[in-house]
Design a protein around this motif. Structure first.
Motif, short mmCIF file in Angstrom:
data_model
loop_
_atom_site.label_atom_id
_atom_site.label_comp_id
_atom_site.label_asym_id
_atom_site.label_seq_id
_atom_site.Cartn_x
_atom_site.Cartn_y
_atom_site.Cartn_z
N TRP A 332 0.79 -1.23 0.00
CA TRP A 332 0.00 0.00 0.00
C TRP A 332 0.84 1.29 0.00
N PHE A 333 2.17 1.14 0.08
CA PHE A 333 3.01 2.34 0.00
C PHE A 333 4.27 2.03 -0.80
N SER A 334 4.04 1.50 -1.98
CA SER A 334 5.13 1.15 -2.90
C SER A 334 5.70 2.42 -3.52
N PRO A 335 6.80 2.32 -4.28
CA PRO A 335 7.33 3.50 -4.97
C PRO A 335 6.28 4.20 -5.83
N TYR A 336 5.36 3.43 -6.41
CA TYR A 336 4.28 4.01 -7.22
C TYR A 336 3.41 4.93 -6.36
N HIS A 337 3.00 4.43 -5.19
CA HIS A 337 2.20 5.23 -4.27
C HIS A 337 2.97 6.44 -3.76
N ARG A 338 4.24 6.24 -3.45
CA ARG A 338 5.03 7.31 -2.86
C ARG A 338 5.22 8.47 -3.83
N ARG A 339 5.45 8.15 -5.10
CA ARG A 339 5.64 9.22 -6.09
C ARG A 339 4.37 10.04 -6.27
N ILE A 343 -2.01 7.40 -0.13
CA ILE A 343 -1.93 6.59 1.08
C ILE A 343 -3.33 6.28 1.57
N HIS A 344 -3.59 5.02 1.88
CA HIS A 344 -4.88 4.61 2.42
C HIS A 344 -4.92 5.03 3.89
N GLN A 398 14.62 7.26 6.35
CA GLN A 398 14.20 8.65 6.50
C GLN A 398 13.34 9.09 5.32
N GLN A 399 13.71 8.65 4.12
CA GLN A 399 12.97 9.04 2.93
C GLN A 399 11.54 8.49 2.95
N VAL A 400 11.38 7.27 3.42
CA VAL A 400 10.04 6.68 3.50
C VAL A 400 9.18 7.46 4.50
N VAL A 401 9.76 7.80 5.65
CA VAL A 401 9.01 8.58 6.64
C VAL A 401 8.64 9.95 6.08
N ASP A 402 9.58 10.58 5.37
CA ASP A 402 9.29 11.88 4.76
C ASP A 402 8.20 11.76 3.70
N ASP A 403 8.26 10.71 2.87
CA ASP A 403 7.24 10.50 1.84
C ASP A 403 5.87 10.25 2.47
N LEU A 404 5.86 9.55 3.58
CA LEU A 404 4.62 9.28 4.29
C LEU A 404 4.00 10.59 4.80
N ASP A 405 4.83 11.46 5.35
CA ASP A 405 4.34 12.76 5.81
C ASP A 405 3.77 13.57 4.66
N GLU A 406 4.48 13.54 3.53
CA GLU A 406 4.01 14.28 2.35
C GLU A 406 2.69 13.74 1.83
N ALA A 407 2.55 12.41 1.85
CA ALA A 407 1.31 11.81 1.36
C ALA A 407 0.14 12.16 2.28
N ILE A 408 0.36 12.20 3.58
CA ILE A 408 -0.68 12.56 4.53
C ILE A 408 -1.09 14.00 4.33
N LYS A 409 -0.10 14.89 4.15
CA LYS A 409 -0.41 16.30 3.92
C LYS A 409 -1.21 16.48 2.64
N ALA A 410 -0.81 15.76 1.57
CA ALA A 410 -1.52 15.87 0.29
C ALA A 410 -2.95 15.38 0.41
N GLN A 411 -3.13 14.33 1.18
CA GLN A 411 -4.47 13.77 1.35
C GLN A 411 -5.36 14.74 2.13
#
Length: 412
Positions: A332-339, A343-344, A398-411
């Motif tokens: 659910w958070f593959s490179p495809y999702h991260r780019r 995020i569900h 660190q990059q995964v955690v940062d991408d997760l934060d970005e995805a949450i903000k975008a959502q």
């Protein structure tokens, strides 16, 4: 093994002088009789040679204090100076001038090598008649007895026969010693290894390998004439050469050095020797046949030993477990999702706390390790070790955690 020299390779991660002074009494207690100091660019050169000096080179004051401390401990100091022995000698005879010389009748690469060694040794003898040079025997091993005997070199130097394997050819070494004696060498040295010989980027020291190496050399010594062996140098290579990466840091290899010295001093290894080592290092249990000794000791640099072991064993494996084997991350958070910052909102809670917690944990460990390393090493060594052994994995987390934060903000 009457003389046991501990090799300190200073061409990478050279310890601060204060740390070396702390280590010297321990080395003496463990059974060392001297040091083999490979200064390279840490020597305080002056005048026209000053350009050879590294920014972190020892000052004259530091070096005098270190040598004085060694004398106080009853340790001989043998300087290892880079010369003809270890500088590109395998390509001898390929240069233009050498090619011209070799075209003359009777000239060979063997004679070219030996003539230079003789010239250097003769020059040294004229200035320091009480000093006998020791030379690595790489280039001597395959030479004919006639060439060696006729050169006059055996009367000027002592060869150091090196082999760092756990299963050296004992019979071959015995025969080599006999050959050297027939050629005129009065004494020979052995060179074993307590670290820096099992992998160019090795971070942990496999004690069992190096212990077996010492025991093999003891076998050679027992089968050799008692009057021919001058001593043994326990090498501790910090790099395979000046441009390769760092291998095991000195504090990480102290337990291996302790086991090796005690085995040589006692003529073998036993439970009593193991107990002696544990007592001298302040360790409750020392693993010989695995890399894993997590117990904290009291020897200089023991915190580095403990934390480097933790990082080497668990950093990459724990991050890989989360990022490559956790189904919620891979599904659910593959490179495809991260780019695409997708995020569900429910699935996120299955791995975000773990990712943040893991990052926090390793940042704390690395901070503790950095603080411990600053007591022993200069910043350039710490930076290099971290870039090689920590940053690639930690930055990925660190990059995964940062991408997760970005995805949450975008959502949101």
């Amino acid at each position: 093994m009457r003389r046991r020299l501990v090799h300190l390779d200073l061409k990478g991660a050279a310890p601060r002088a204060q740390y070396l002074e702390q280590v010297l009494p321990l080395l003496r207690t463990l059974g060392a009789t001297g040091l083999l100091l490979e200064y390279e660019d840490t020597f305080p050169y002056t005048g026209s040679l000053e350009l050879l000096q590294a920014p972190h080179a020892y000052s004259p004051v530091e070096l005098r204090a270190l040598l004085s401390r060694a004398r106080e401990q009853g340790l001989d100091v043998v300087p290892l100076v880079q010369s003809f022995g270890h500088m590109e000698v395998y390509y001898l005879g390929e240069g233009e001038e050498s090619q011209q010389w070799l075209q003359q009748e009777g000239n060979t690469p063997e004679k070219l090598y030996l003539s230079h060694i003789k010239a250097v040794a003769t020059c040294l003898a004229s200035s320091y008649p009480m000093v006998t040079p020791i030379v690595w025997d790489d280039m001597l091993r395959g030479m004919s007895e006639a060439a060696l005997a006729e050169s006059g070199v055996p009367q000027l130097v002592q060869p150091m026969i090196w082999d760092y394997a756990a299963d050296i050819d004992v019979e071959g070494k015995v025969q080599l010693i006999e050959k050297y004696r027939r050629c005129g060498f009065s004494k020979v040295w052995f060179a074993s290894a307590f670290k820096g010989a099992t992998g160019v980027n090795q971070s942990l020291t496999l004690i069992g390998h190096h212990l077996r190496n010492q025991l093999e050399w003891l076998h050679v010594a027992r089968r050799s004439p008692a009057d021919v062996l001058e001593g043994i140098a326990l090498t501790g290579w910090q790099r395979y050469d000046h441009f390769s990466v760092l291998c095991e840091l000195l504090p990480v290899a102290i337990p291996s050095l302790a086991v090796c010295l005690q085995a040589l001093k006692n003529g073998g290894y036993s439970e009593q020797v193991k107990e002696n080592v544990e007592n001298l290092l302040g360790m409750s249990n020392l693993e010989i046949d695995t890399y894993m000794s997590t117990c904290v000791g009291t020897f200089p640099g023991n915190t580095i030993f403990t934390l480097v072991t933790e990082v080497s064993f668990y950093l990459k494996s724990s991050v890989d477990e989360l990022l490559e084997r956790n189904r919620y991350v891979t599904g659910w958070f593959s490179p495809y999702h991260r780019r695409r910052k997708i995020i569900h909102p429910i699935i996120m809670h299955h791995f975000q706390p773990d990712a943040v917690s893991l990052l926090s944990k390793w940042n704390a460990v690395v901070q503790d390790l950095t603080v411990a390393m600053e007591q022993v090493f200069h910043s350039c060594a710490i930076e290099e070790w971290m870039e090689e052994n920590v940053h690639p994995t930690l930055q990925k987390l660190q990059q995964v955690v940062d991408d997760l934060d970005e995805a949450i903000k975008a959502q949101n």
